[in-house]
Design a protein around this motif. Structure first.
Motif, PDB file in Angstrom:
ATOM      1  N   GLY A   1      42.905  31.843  43.291  1.00 53.51           N
ATOM      2  CA  GLY A   1      44.252  31.310  43.394  1.00 53.51           C
ATOM      3  C   GLY A   1      45.083  31.866  44.522  1.00 53.51           C
ATOM      4  O   GLY A   1      46.292  31.656  44.561  1.00 53.51           O
ATOM      5  N   GLY A   2      44.428  32.570  45.458  1.00 55.50           N
ATOM      6  CA  GLY A   2      45.153  33.142  46.579  1.00 55.50           C
ATOM      7  C   GLY A   2      45.362  32.152  47.710  1.00 55.50           C
ATOM      8  O   GLY A   2      44.906  31.006  47.651  1.00 55.50           O
ATOM      9  N   PRO A   3      46.029  32.588  48.771  1.00 56.92           N
ATOM     10  CA  PRO A   3      46.312  31.699  49.902  1.00 56.92           C
ATOM     11  C   PRO A   3      45.075  31.085  50.547  1.00 56.92           C
ATOM     12  O   PRO A   3      45.153  30.000  51.113  1.00 56.92           O
ATOM     13  CB  PRO A   3      47.049  32.605  50.891  1.00 56.92           C
ATOM     14  CG  PRO A   3      47.612  33.694  50.057  1.00 56.92           C
ATOM     15  CD  PRO A   3      46.629  33.896  48.939  1.00 56.92           C
ATOM     16  N   GLU A   4      43.936  31.756  50.452  1.00 53.98           N
ATOM     17  CA  GLU A   4      42.709  31.240  51.076  1.00 53.98           C
ATOM     18  C   GLU A   4      41.769  30.566  50.078  1.00 53.98           C
ATOM     19  O   GLU A   4      40.705  30.090  50.469  1.00 53.98           O
ATOM     20  CB  GLU A   4      41.969  32.376  51.781  1.00 53.98           C
ATOM     21  CG  GLU A   4      42.801  33.124  52.812  1.00 53.98           C
ATOM     22  CD  GLU A   4      43.316  32.227  53.918  1.00 53.98           C
ATOM     23  OE1 GLU A   4      42.562  31.354  54.389  1.00 53.98           O
ATOM     24  OE2 GLU A   4      44.497  32.389  54.303  1.00 53.98           O
ATOM     25  N   ASP A   5      42.130  30.533  48.802  1.00 56.07           N
ATOM     26  CA  ASP A   5      41.263  29.966  47.759  1.00 56.07           C
ATOM     27  C   ASP A   5      41.535  28.482  47.544  1.00 56.07           C
ATOM     28  O   ASP A   5      42.592  27.963  47.909  1.00 56.07           O
ATOM     29  CB  ASP A   5      41.474  30.705  46.438  1.00 56.07           C
ATOM     30  CG  ASP A   5      41.067  32.164  46.511  1.00 56.07           C
ATOM     31  OD1 ASP A   5      40.025  32.447  47.133  1.00 56.07           O
ATOM     32  OD2 ASP A   5      41.787  33.009  45.955  1.00 56.07           O
ATOM     33  N   ASP A   6      40.575  27.807  46.902  1.00 55.27           N
ATOM     34  CA  ASP A   6      40.730  26.405  46.519  1.00 55.27           C
ATOM     35  C   ASP A   6      40.875  26.233  45.011  1.00 55.27           C
ATOM     36  O   ASP A   6      41.220  25.154  44.545  1.00 55.27           O
ATOM     37  CB  ASP A   6      39.534  25.577  46.992  1.00 55.27           C
ATOM     38  CG  ASP A   6      39.505  25.423  48.492  1.00 55.27           C
ATOM     39  OD1 ASP A   6      40.587  25.370  49.109  1.00 55.27           O
ATOM     40  OD2 ASP A   6      38.405  25.364  49.058  1.00 55.27           O
ATOM     41  N   ARG A   7      40.546  27.288  44.254  1.00 55.63           N
ATOM     42  CA  ARG A   7      40.631  27.253  42.797  1.00 55.63           C
ATOM     43  C   ARG A   7      41.258  28.545  42.312  1.00 55.63           C
ATOM     44  O   ARG A   7      41.131  29.582  42.951  1.00 55.63           O
ATOM     45  CB  ARG A   7      39.238  27.120  42.167  1.00 55.63           C
ATOM     46  CG  ARG A   7      38.532  25.851  42.524  1.00 55.63           C
ATOM     47  CD  ARG A   7      37.153  25.762  41.875  1.00 55.63           C
ATOM     48  NE  ARG A   7      36.507  24.522  42.243  1.00 55.63           N
ATOM     49  CZ  ARG A   7      36.765  23.339  41.696  1.00 55.63           C
ATOM     50  NH1 ARG A   7      37.646  23.242  40.748  1.00 55.63           N
ATOM     51  NH2 ARG A   7      36.133  22.258  42.099  1.00 55.63           N
ATOM     52  N   GLY A   8      41.892  28.465  41.162  1.00 54.41           N
ATOM     53  CA  GLY A   8      42.490  29.655  40.590  1.00 54.41           C
ATOM     54  C   GLY A   8      42.669  29.521  39.099  1.00 54.41           C
ATOM     55  O   GLY A   8      42.697  28.421  38.548  1.00 54.41           O
ATOM     56  N   LEU A   9      42.783  30.657  38.459  1.00 58.99           N
ATOM     57  CA  LEU A   9      43.004  30.731  37.022  1.00 58.99           C
ATOM     58  C   LEU A   9      44.163  31.696  36.795  1.00 58.99           C
ATOM     59  O   LEU A   9      44.238  32.746  37.437  1.00 58.99           O
ATOM     60  CB  LEU A   9      41.741  31.257  36.348  1.00 58.99           C
ATOM     61  CG  LEU A   9      41.785  31.542  34.859  1.00 58.99           C
ATOM     62  CD1 LEU A   9      40.453  31.178  34.234  1.00 58.99           C
ATOM     63  CD2 LEU A   9      42.113  32.997  34.604  1.00 58.99           C
ATOM     64  N   VAL A  10      45.060  31.317  35.902  1.00 60.70           N
ATOM     65  CA  VAL A  10      46.180  32.185  35.535  1.00 60.70           C
ATOM     66  C   VAL A  10      46.241  32.243  34.014  1.00 60.70           C
ATOM     67  O   VAL A  10      46.406  31.211  33.365  1.00 60.70           O
ATOM     68  CB  VAL A  10      47.527  31.683  36.097  1.00 60.70           C
ATOM     69  CG1 VAL A  10      48.669  32.597  35.649  1.00 60.70           C
ATOM     70  CG2 VAL A  10      47.488  31.575  37.611  1.00 60.70           C
ATOM     71  N   GLU A  11      46.090  33.431  33.471  1.00 61.54           N
ATOM     72  CA  GLU A  11      46.257  33.636  32.034  1.00 61.54           C
ATOM     73  C   GLU A  11      47.659  34.201  31.826  1.00 61.54           C
ATOM     74  O   GLU A  11      48.071  35.129  32.520  1.00 61.54           O
ATOM     75  CB  GLU A  11      45.216  34.617  31.514  1.00 61.54           C
ATOM     76  CG  GLU A  11      45.346  34.900  30.028  1.00 61.54           C
ATOM     77  CD  GLU A  11      44.314  35.877  29.506  1.00 61.54           C
ATOM     78  OE1 GLU A  11      44.367  36.181  28.311  1.00 61.54           O
ATOM     79  OE2 GLU A  11      43.454  36.337  30.297  1.00 61.54           O
ATOM     80  N   PHE A  12      48.382  33.642  30.866  1.00 62.65           N
ATOM     81  CA  PHE A  12      49.765  34.064  30.673  1.00 62.65           C
ATOM     82  C   PHE A  12      50.190  33.971  29.210  1.00 62.65           C
ATOM     83  O   PHE A  12      49.530  33.318  28.398  1.00 62.65           O
ATOM     84  CB  PHE A  12      50.711  33.221  31.531  1.00 62.65           C
ATOM     85  CG  PHE A  12      50.782  31.776  31.128  1.00 62.65           C
ATOM     86  CD1 PHE A  12      51.747  31.350  30.207  1.00 62.65           C
ATOM     87  CD2 PHE A  12      49.906  30.845  31.663  1.00 62.65           C
ATOM     88  CE1 PHE A  12      51.806  30.016  29.831  1.00 62.65           C
ATOM     89  CE2 PHE A  12      49.972  29.512  31.285  1.00 62.65           C
ATOM     90  CZ  PHE A  12      50.926  29.093  30.367  1.00 62.65           C
ATOM     91  N   ARG A  13      51.292  34.615  28.934  1.00 61.24           N
ATOM     92  CA  ARG A  13      52.002  34.480  27.671  1.00 61.24           C
ATOM     93  C   ARG A  13      53.407  33.993  28.014  1.00 61.24           C
ATOM     94  O   ARG A  13      54.107  34.635  28.810  1.00 61.24           O
ATOM     95  CB  ARG A  13      52.085  35.797  26.917  1.00 61.24           C
ATOM     96  CG  ARG A  13      50.791  36.219  26.299  1.00 61.24           C
ATOM     97  CD  ARG A  13      50.975  37.462  25.414  1.00 61.24           C
ATOM     98  NE  ARG A  13      49.680  37.915  24.960  1.00 61.24           N
ATOM     99  CZ  ARG A  13      48.923  38.816  25.589  1.00 61.24           C
ATOM    100  NH1 ARG A  13      49.355  39.371  26.703  1.00 61.24           N
ATOM    101  NH2 ARG A  13      47.757  39.164  25.106  1.00 61.24           N
ATOM    102  N   ALA A  14      53.793  32.880  27.425  1.00 62.03           N
ATOM    103  CA  ALA A  14      55.138  32.346  27.623  1.00 62.03           C
ATOM    104  C   ALA A  14      55.933  32.618  26.349  1.00 62.03           C
ATOM    105  O   ALA A  14      55.553  32.185  25.266  1.00 62.03           O
ATOM    106  CB  ALA A  14      55.080  30.846  27.908  1.00 62.03           C
ATOM    107  N   HIS A  15      57.003  33.363  26.493  1.00 60.19           N
ATOM    108  CA  HIS A  15      57.830  33.744  25.350  1.00 60.19           C
ATOM    109  C   HIS A  15      58.979  32.746  25.207  1.00 60.19           C
ATOM    110  O   HIS A  15      59.515  32.265  26.199  1.00 60.19           O
ATOM    111  CB  HIS A  15      58.364  35.164  25.549  1.00 60.19           C
ATOM    112  CG  HIS A  15      57.259  36.165  25.669  1.00 60.19           C
ATOM    113  ND1 HIS A  15      56.777  36.858  24.591  1.00 60.19           N
ATOM    114  CD2 HIS A  15      56.515  36.567  26.740  1.00 60.19           C
ATOM    115  CE1 HIS A  15      55.799  37.670  24.985  1.00 60.19           C
ATOM    116  NE2 HIS A  15      55.618  37.503  26.281  1.00 60.19           N
TER     117      HIS A  15
END
Length: 107
Positions: free
Chosen positions: A62-76
């Motif tokens: 998910g960085g500036p040079e990537d084409d794919r990314g994953l973000v794991e999160f908790r939304a409160h």
């Protein structure tokens, strides 16, 4: 980003901007940053939910040079006066040169 003056350079930055869009119920931004193959026709906001904080748990790619990314999160959030949280692993890709949300798995 919500005004279209800039785009997210990383998947996590897009995730943060999408959380903010949910908080203010900015449907146009959410739909514009959703991959066309998985984008719903509209967003179903829950008027009784107030999103209060985003906690990023981890990222992959998910960085500036990537084409794919994953973000794991908790939304409160607050549902009325009751606190809660939503845990999700979201997938992002570059589409037409811009980061977009593809899908998430809620647990």
């Amino acid at each position: 980003m919500h005004r279209g003056e800039e785009t997210a350079e990383t998947a996590v930055r897009l995730m943060r901007s999408r959380f903010s869009a949910f908080a203010v119920e900015d449907e146009a931004y959410l739909l514009a940053t959703w991959h066309p193959a998985t984008r719903p026709e509209r967003i179903g906001f829950d008027g009784g939910t107030r999103w209060t904080r985003l906690e990023v748990v981890r990222t992959e790619g998910g960085g500036p040079e990537d084409d794919r990314g994953l973000v794991e999160f908790r939304a409160h959030y607050l549902a009325g006066t009751e606190p809660g949280e939503m845990h999700e692993v979201s997938r992002f890709v570059r589409h037409d040169g811009r980061w977009v949300y593809v899908r998430g798995k809620v647990s």
